[in-house]
Design an enzyme around this catalytic site. Structure first.
Site, PDB file in Angstrom:
ATOM      1  CG  ASP A   1      -1.984  -0.940   1.375  1.00  0.00           C
ATOM      2  OD1 ASP A   1      -2.303  -1.436   0.148  1.00  0.00           O
ATOM      3  OD2 ASP A   1      -2.474  -1.113   2.257  1.00  0.00           O
TER       4      ASP A   1
HETATM    5  C1  GLC Z   1      -1.841  -4.109   4.987  1.00  0.00           C
HETATM    6  C2  GLC Z   1      -3.285  -4.339   4.174  1.00  0.00           C
HETATM    7  C3  GLC Z   1      -2.799  -4.959   3.054  1.00  0.00           C
HETATM    8  C4  GLC Z   1      -1.567  -4.577   2.237  1.00  0.00           C
HETATM    9  C5  GLC Z   1      -0.269  -4.909   3.430  1.00  0.00           C
HETATM   10  C6  GLC Z   1       0.734  -4.104   2.676  1.00  0.00           C
HETATM   11  O1  GLC Z   1      -1.694  -5.579   5.363  1.00  0.00           O
HETATM   12  O2  GLC Z   1      -4.269  -4.796   4.932  1.00  0.00           O
HETATM   13  O3  GLC Z   1      -4.026  -5.153   1.977  1.00  0.00           O
HETATM   14  O4  GLC Z   1      -1.438  -5.528   1.241  1.00  0.00           O
HETATM   15  O5  GLC Z   1      -0.713  -4.060   4.442  1.00  0.00           O
HETATM   16  O6  GLC Z   1       0.906  -2.955   2.365  1.00  0.00           O
END
Ligand code: GLC
Length: 732
Positions: free
Chosen positions: A420
């Site tokens: 993210d």
């Molecule tokens: C969090 C989010 C997930 C994402 C991960 C890496 O766990 O819930 O959707 O892929 O972070 O950023």
């Protein structure tokens, strides 16, 4: 702020001594288990807290009064039961007052946090018989019927509905005035903070005990609430509901159980990891100790992944969830990033990987159930009621991602991909994700298999080519010499490359090179060796190294975290299983298992003070070596770590996994393991599998005997006959 004070208090007051304490230690904090010298404790005092499957039991002993409370939610009722027992272990008769305490939220979660001038003037709570009713927002004249209630199984001697009155001026929950003076105020709440406190009084002879049930419920029907209040006047009903809950979990775990030489593995796989998977499936990222319930909702990619952890046990619920997810896809194949379970409203977000996760959940469901017909069922889109077959939804997901390519012919990264916080897109709108390219290859190949089962040969051909072109492109553009780069930034420069000063290597593109099958043997071994060299640590595999030391908008939010936290070089427990799976595919059982045990909570119990989060559920991440709190877990419970760790250990290390044709037996374990067993329900039959390892190898099944007959290959066919089948696999 005291972080572990969830309310739900029971104060016990000894009237003859004007002294009180908490049945749960908090919030009064009277020393219960104070140590006197090494290992011994004060007689008549003690404390114990046990968490089980959907319940918590807290036991305390103070001044020879033993109190035990079990908190749980019955299987089919919107209420929480507190099964409370108290016993006099002293030699004297004791007169005790029991004060319970819960504080209600003010009905509208956002307003409760932002608009006190309003909410603190609409609150309302009143007493009726042995209960308190919280009526903020209760206006049946306009059809707003929701309310909450809290009730005692015993006749009450007093009550309080108003926090300020109960607590008293200059006091806190640790010393409420009503408790310290020994008498409720019988306050009602009309504006201010609504609570429910009930007071019961008892006299206990020596060795005498008494049980109570308190219930905390929500309803929109007064008659229903009254029915439950009546029901739980009888302690037996609470005990029966508790027994039903235990029975539910016993049955649930019968779907999969392993007996391995490692007790910690057994503990995780048979109980806690499965339990976390179920919790995560239920709640997605909606509400937890870390998620407020109004911020994140159901993650689209998260919820698709969560299905992997439960599909063996609750395939019908998984199917319903997948249908819900399919309806969050847009007609053009893109999808919502998250949606909210109550309002059903979604948010888009522009994450490049989101659409593809549907292929993971749908293929996982079909492998488990064999229900290929599911592909022909239909589902609408979020922007159109028009329904298309599930198979068509999957194709659109692939086509959307494959149709959004950047200058190198790799998928545009959009706002971000699985990570993210890797937000590379700038004014050129040109940043690309190598990892999404790998994931696309994986997804396209899965759709090829599905196309073949539907005899859709043109689709099979098209997606075979798509996968092979993408594979070639990644291999010619993204190999950095020793590993795969992670992305190209908005100016076309590599990210996750030896040429970078920070974020030189990223776990994702190495593990997924192997998982997606895009890398040849040499590159697979090389890039996973580099994971070990650069990213592996004594607390698990870090996501990137070295972490970013500052925020660079060209790289994204990853640099807003301190080095070593979260995506910035933290040990992301969600992504670690991908390293385990890759190592298992390469046949390196010792390495795969080493990665497994480094982050599995049961193993970390030994270092619970460093790990800090619950030593029985996975955390989202563990602080990486760049952070002073190296080894500290954070954001436990609702995380993709749950499902993926279960997948890694059960499907790739213990190696029994559902596939389209049957149950594949393909273990990859530490070579010193002599044998292990798995009992698993699969497509309406039970499989009793014993794996023997006489030659002490890590991988490779030499002999497979099913019900006494030797079979070729390593796939046990589905029998669908409700019988138990004996499977003997010999490694060698
Ligand atoms: C969090 C989010 C997930 C994402 C991960 C890496 O766990 O819930 O959707 O892929 O972070 O950023």
């Amino acid at each position: 702020m005291p972080a572990d004070r969830p309310g739900r208090y029971i104060y016990i007051r000894d009237d003859s001594k004007d002294e009180f304490w908490s049945a749960t230690w908090q919030p009064v904090l009277k020393p219960l288990a104070e140590k006197k010298g090494q290992g011994s404790r004060v007689r008549g005092q003690g404390y114990e807290c046990r968490h089980g499957m959907s319940y918590t039991t807290i036991k305390s002993e103070y001044d020879n009064i033993v109190a035990e409370t079990t908190y749980f939610v019955p299987l089919k009722e919107n209420l929480e039961v507190w099964l409370f027992s108290i016993k006099n272990n002293s030699k004297k008769k004791r007169s005790l007052a029991i004060f319970t305490y819960v504080e209600f939220c003010l009905w509208h979660a956002i307003m409760d946090m932002t608009d006190f001038q309003y909410t603190l003037n609409i609150s309302k709570a009143v007493n009726e018989k042995d209960a308190v009713y919280h009526l903020t927002g209760y206006f049946p004249n306009v059809g707003r019927n929701d309310f909450a209630y809290f009730a005692s199984s015993e006749k009450i001697k007093g009550f309080d509905c108003d926090r300020e009155t109960f607590i008293g001026p200059y006091n806190s929950e640790a010393n409420p005035l009503a408790v310290s003076r020994g008498k409720s105020f019988n306050s009602i709440n009309s504006g201010g903070n609504p609570i429910a406190s009930l007071c019961n009084r008892i006299t206990l002879k020596p060795a005498e005990g008494k049980q109570f049930v308190f219930i905390l419920g929500t309803s929109d029907d007064k008659k229903e609430a009254d029915k439950f209040i009546g029901k739980y006047k009888d302690i037996k009903n609470a005990e029966n509901e508790f027994a039903a809950l235990r029975e539910y979990w016993t049955k649930y775990f019968e779907n999969y159980a392993a007996k391995t030489p490692d007790e910690n593995v057994n503990l995780m796989v048979n109980t806690w990891n499965q339990y976390q998977c179920r919790t995560t499936f239920n709640w997605s990222r909606s509400a937890s100790y870390y998620e407020s319930g109004i911020g994140r909702g159901m993650g689209f990619r998260d919820s698709n992944q969560d299905t992997l952890g439960v599909v063996h046990a609750i395939p019908d619920k998984v199917k319903a969830r997948i249908k819900e997810l399919l309806a969050n896809q847009f007609e053009n194949g893109s999808s919502h990033h998250q949606f909210f379970p109550l309002t059903k409203k979604g948010e888009k977000g522009g994450y490049s990987d989101d659409p593809l996760w549907l292929i993971l959940s749908v293929s996982g469901y079909i492998k488990e159930t064999g229900n290929v017909d599911f592909l022909r069922e239909t589902a609408p889109f979020t922007d159109s009621p028009h329904e298309e077959e599930v198979f068509e939804h999957l194709k659109r997901a692939i086509d959307y991602v494959a149709g959004s390519l950047g200058p190198h012919g790799l998928p545009l990264i959009g706002f971000a991909d699985w990570n993210d916080c890797l937000n590379l897109m700038g004014k050129n709108k040109a940043a690309e994700s190598v990892w999404v390219g790998q994931f696309l290859v994986w997804a396209a190949r899965e759709v090829v298999k599905l196309s073949k089962t539907l005899s859709k040969n043109d689709d099979a051909k098209r997606y075979t080519k798509l996968a092979s072109d993408m594979k070639d492109r990644i291999n010619s553009l993204a190999w950095d010499g020793d590993w795969y780069i992670r992305a190209f930034d908005d100016d076309g420069n590599p990210v996750g490359s030896s040429k970078n000063n920070e974020g030189k290597i990223d776990l994702l593109t190495q593990a997924w090179a192997v998982i997606s099958g895009i890398s040849d043997d040499k590159r697979s071994v090389r890039c996973m060796d580099m994971v070990k060299r650069h990213l592996a640590s004594r607390h698990g595999v870090m996501l990137i190294t070295p972490p970013y030391t500052t925020y660079d908008p060209k790289i994204g939010a990853v640099g807003t975290f301190a080095p070593g936290l979260k995506e910035n070089g933290g040990i992301f427990c969600h992504a670690n299983p991908w390293a385990m799976i890759a190592e298992a595919i390469l046949g390196r059982g010792a390495q795969a298992f080493d990665y497994y045990r480094k982050i599995a909570p049961a193993f970390r119990n030994e270092i619970a003070d460093i790990h800090q989060t619950e030593p029985y559920v996975y955390s989202q991440y563990i602080a990486g070596s760049a952070h002073p709190a190296f080894g500290r877990g954070r954001n436990s419970w609702l995380t993709g770590s749950a499902a993926w760790n279960l997948v890694a250990i059960t499907q790739y290390l213990l190696g029994v996994r559902a596939d389209y044709e049957g149950l594949v037996v393909d273990p990859c374990v530490p070579a010193h393991w002599k044998n292990f067993k798995i009992r698993r329900v699969f497509r309406d039959a039970i499989y009793d599998i014993e794996v023997k390892n006489p030659k002490r190898v890590s991988k490779g099944v030499k002999d497979l005997v099913v019900d006494g007959k030797r079979i070729d290959g390593n796939i046990v066919p589905p029998f669908k006959d409700k019988r138990t089948h004996k499977v003997e696999a010999k490694m060698g």
